[in-house]
Structures are given as C-alpha cells and as structure tokens.
Design a protein around this motif. Sequence first.
Motif, PDB file in Angstrom:
ATOM      1  N   HIS A 234      75.148  60.077  57.981  1.00 12.30           N
ATOM      2  CA  HIS A 234      74.978  59.326  59.164  1.00 12.30           C
ATOM      3  C   HIS A 234      73.267  58.743  59.268  1.00 12.30           C
ATOM      4  CE1 HIS A 234      75.148  57.608  62.930  1.00 12.30           C
ATOM      5  NE2 HIS A 234      74.245  58.420  63.718  1.00 12.30           N
TER       6      HIS A 234
ATOM      7  N   GLU B 187      72.396  54.852  59.384  1.00 11.04           N
ATOM      8  CA  GLU B 187      71.666  54.566  60.781  1.00 11.04           C
ATOM      9  C   GLU B 187      70.471  53.840  60.341  1.00 11.04           C
ATOM     10  OE1 GLU B 187      72.789  56.216  64.596  1.00 11.04           O
ATOM     11  OE2 GLU B 187      70.601  56.501  64.208  1.00 11.04           O
TER      12      GLU B 187
ATOM     13  N   ASP C 143      69.513  55.515  70.150  1.00 12.88           N
ATOM     14  CA  ASP C 143      70.353  54.825  69.354  1.00 12.88           C
ATOM     15  C   ASP C 143      70.833  53.558  70.055  1.00 12.88           C
ATOM     16  OD1 ASP C 143      70.114  56.491  66.983  1.00 12.88           O
ATOM     17  OD2 ASP C 143      72.259  57.634  67.361  1.00 12.88           O
TER      18      ASP C 143
HETATM   19 FE   LIG Z   1      72.863  58.018  65.487  1.00 14.83          FE
END
Ligand SMILES: [Fe+2]
Length: 129
Positions: A59, A63, A124
Amino acid sequence: MYEMKPEYFTGIDFIDKEHARLFAIADEAYQLLKNEFIPDKYDHIMSLIKELEEYTRYHFKHEEEYMQSIGYKRLLSQKVAHDDFIQKINEYTPDVVDENQKDTLLELLNFLATWLVEHIYRQDKLIAE
Ligand SMILES: [Fe+2]
Ligand SMILES: [Fe+2]
C-alpha cells in the motif's frame, strides 16, 4: 468492529480500497484477540504480522508512486511516516510475541487502529486536495 467509515474516505478510489483492506486486517487482529478457543495463538499472531507488513509495504509503495506521479509536495513526510510504521511493525519479533501473546496482540491492535485513523486524517486525506 474495525472497518472503513465514511469519514475515512480520501476520495481516491485505490487508496480507499487499500485502506479498507487494512481495516479488515485490524479486524482480524481483534477477532483473534477475542477468540478464546485457541490456547496458543503464536502462529496466528506471526502470520497476521506478516500479512500486515506485506500489505502495508504494498500500500505505501502504491500510495508513494501515486504521490510522485502528481508531484505531491508532502511526499517526503508521507515516506517518513510510512517508514516509521514498518519499523514499528518490525519490533514485533518472534521473541516479543512469544513472551506475552495477549499483551502483544492488544498493543499491536491499538497501535494499528490509532495509526491508521490518524494517518488517514492527518496525511492521506490531504493527497486528494
Ligand atoms: Fe494510506
Ligand atoms: Fe500514507
């Protein structure tokens, strides 16, 4: 118990899907903690930690590549936070888990759930702005 809530969504589809998977892993940890029918949870805890580490690495990379592609200016602070997380997960060594399974699992769960929510809110969610 642990799952995505509307306020956690960033609006970037792949990120939200991957975060949902991370909440599902937190929920697996919670279910394992509650399960009273497994007398020795060592193997379960170790495989959960492995799953968590592998998926977060995937992840974070995903990202970070996305942030890079859009020229995101806070990429470095994201990388620092991501690396800190991996480092913390690596502290859960076989010895640590073996010494006190229940406390370790509880601590891991608290760390994961708190980190996820705070990181999503503070970092995020800004990516989509
Ligand atoms: Fe994240
Ligand atoms: Fe992030």
